[in-house]
Design a protein around this motif. Structure first.
Motif, PDB file in Angstrom:
ATOM      1  N   VAL A   1      12.139  22.892  33.428  1.00 47.88           N
ATOM      2  CA  VAL A   1      11.804  24.317  33.387  1.00 47.88           C
ATOM      3  C   VAL A   1      10.556  24.592  34.223  1.00 47.88           C
ATOM      4  CG1 VAL A   1      11.141  26.250  31.909  1.00 47.88           C
ATOM      5  CG2 VAL A   1      12.872  24.626  31.125  1.00 47.88           C
TER       6      VAL A   1
ATOM      7  N   SER B   1      11.265  24.088  37.968  1.00 47.25           N
ATOM      8  CA  SER B   1      12.149  25.148  38.455  1.00 47.25           C
ATOM      9  C   SER B   1      11.396  26.455  38.652  1.00 47.25           C
ATOM     10  CB  SER B   1      13.323  25.355  37.481  1.00 47.25           C
ATOM     11  OG  SER B   1      14.163  24.215  37.462  1.00 47.25           O
ATOM     12  N   LYS B   2      10.500  26.768  37.727  1.00 48.06           N
ATOM     13  CA  LYS B   2       9.708  27.990  37.862  1.00 48.06           C
ATOM     14  C   LYS B   2       8.769  27.893  39.058  1.00 48.06           C
ATOM     15  CE  LYS B   2       9.743  29.675  33.077  1.00 48.06           C
ATOM     16  NZ  LYS B   2       8.900  29.982  31.886  1.00 48.06           N
TER      17      LYS B   2
ATOM     18  N   ASP C   1      16.703  29.030  36.106  1.00 48.51           N
ATOM     19  CA  ASP C   1      16.456  28.336  34.846  1.00 48.51           C
ATOM     20  C   ASP C   1      17.541  27.283  34.653  1.00 48.51           C
ATOM     21  OD1 ASP C   1      16.327  27.518  32.149  1.00 48.51           O
ATOM     22  OD2 ASP C   1      15.572  29.463  31.506  1.00 48.51           O
TER      23      ASP C   1
ATOM     24  N   HIS D   1       9.761  25.770  24.603  1.00 46.91           N
ATOM     25  CA  HIS D   1      10.937  26.276  25.315  1.00 46.91           C
ATOM     26  C   HIS D   1      12.076  26.607  24.356  1.00 46.91           C
ATOM     27  CE1 HIS D   1       8.886  24.967  28.977  1.00 46.91           C
ATOM     28  NE2 HIS D   1       8.710  23.801  28.399  1.00 46.91           N
TER      29      HIS D   1
END
Length: 210
Positions: free
Chosen positions: A23, A26-27, A33, A109
Motif C-alpha cells: 500500500v 503503491s501510494k 491500491d 490498513h
C-alpha cells in the motif's frame, strides 16, 4: 518492571508488521491500491501485476525487512544476539507471531493484509541466516520449476519449521514457526483451491488494474 517493559515488544512488533509496504509503495509511486486488482492481495506478487517491477521489489524488500527488524530488535533488547537462549524465550515467540499477525491483519490498513510470505522470510532470517537461506532456496527452486508463487510459498512454509528442528532441535521457537506456517497456509486457502482447479496465476502473469 523489566518484564513489563519487555512485554511491550509484542505490541510494537504488531505495529511494525501492520505497515503494508504494498500500500505504501503503491501510494508513493502513484499506482492503484493493490486491494483493487488482481488477487486483491497487498503483496509483491500482486503489485507486480501492474507491470512495475521496481514497485514489486520495494514491496518485497519492505515486507521482509519488517519481519527481520522486529525479530532483531527483540533479540538486541533481550540481550542475546547470539540466540544461545532466546530460542527458549516465549517472549521472542510472541514477537514472531505478533509481527506476522500485524502483516495479515494490519491496524493501519483496515485489517486487510497480505499473505505473509516475505514477512515470514524476514522473520526466519532474523532468527538465523542459515534457516532463512534454506527456506528461501526452497521457495526459489519451486518457483523456478513450477512458476507458481503460491505453491512455492506453501512448500517454503512447510519446510521452514522442519529446517528449524533440523538446525536447533525441539525449541519453543519451533512452535511459533509452526503457528506462522499454519497461518500462511490458511491465508493461501484460495490459492490451494485454484491450484487444484488449474486456475492459479503463474508468476509473471499480468492482470490489468482497475
Amino acid at each position: 518492571m523489566e518484564l513489563t517493559l519487555d512485554l511491550l515488544l509484542i505490541p510494537i512488533a504488531y505495529l511494525i508488521g501492520s505497515v503494508s509496504f504494498a500500500v505504501v509503495v503503491s501510494k508513493c509511486m502513484r499506482l492503484p491500491d493493490p486491494h483493487s486488482y488482481g488477487s486483491g492481495n497487498p503483496g509483491a506478487t500482486n503489485v507486480l501485476r501492474t507491470g512495475n517491477k521496481l514497485a514489486a521489489v520495494f514491496t518485497l524488500i519492505g515486507d521482509a525487512l519488517k519481519g527481520y527488524l522486529a525479530v532483531m530488535l527483540a533479540r538486541v533488547l533481550l540481550g542475546d544476539e547470539s540466540l544461545t537462549s532466546t530460542l527458549n524465550s516465549w517472549l521472542l515467540c510472541g514477537v514472531v507471531i505478533a509481527v506476522f499477525l500485524g502483516h495479515l491483519f494490519p491496524i493501519f490498513h483496515g485489517f486487510k493484509g497480505g499473505k505473509g510470505v516475505a514477512t515470514a522470510c524476514g522473520i526466519l532470517f532474523g532468527i538465523n541466516w542459515i534457516l532463512g537461506l534454506a527456506t528461501l532456496s526452497t521457495w526459489i527452486i519451486v518457483a523456478m520449476f513450477m512458476r507458481y508463487s503460491s505453491l512455492a510459498a506453501l512448500a517454503a512454509a512447510i519446510f521452514g519449521p522442519i529446517y528449524f528442528v533440523f538446525l536447533f532441535g525441539l525449541q519453543p521457537m519451533g512452535i511459533a514457526l509452526l503457528i506462522v506456517c499454519l497461518l500462511l497456509i490458511w491465508r493461501h486457502r484460495s490459492n490451494i483451491q485454484n491450484l487444484m482447479n488449474g486456475t492459479e496465476s503463474r508468476i509473471g502473469s499480468k492482470k490489468t488494474p482497475n
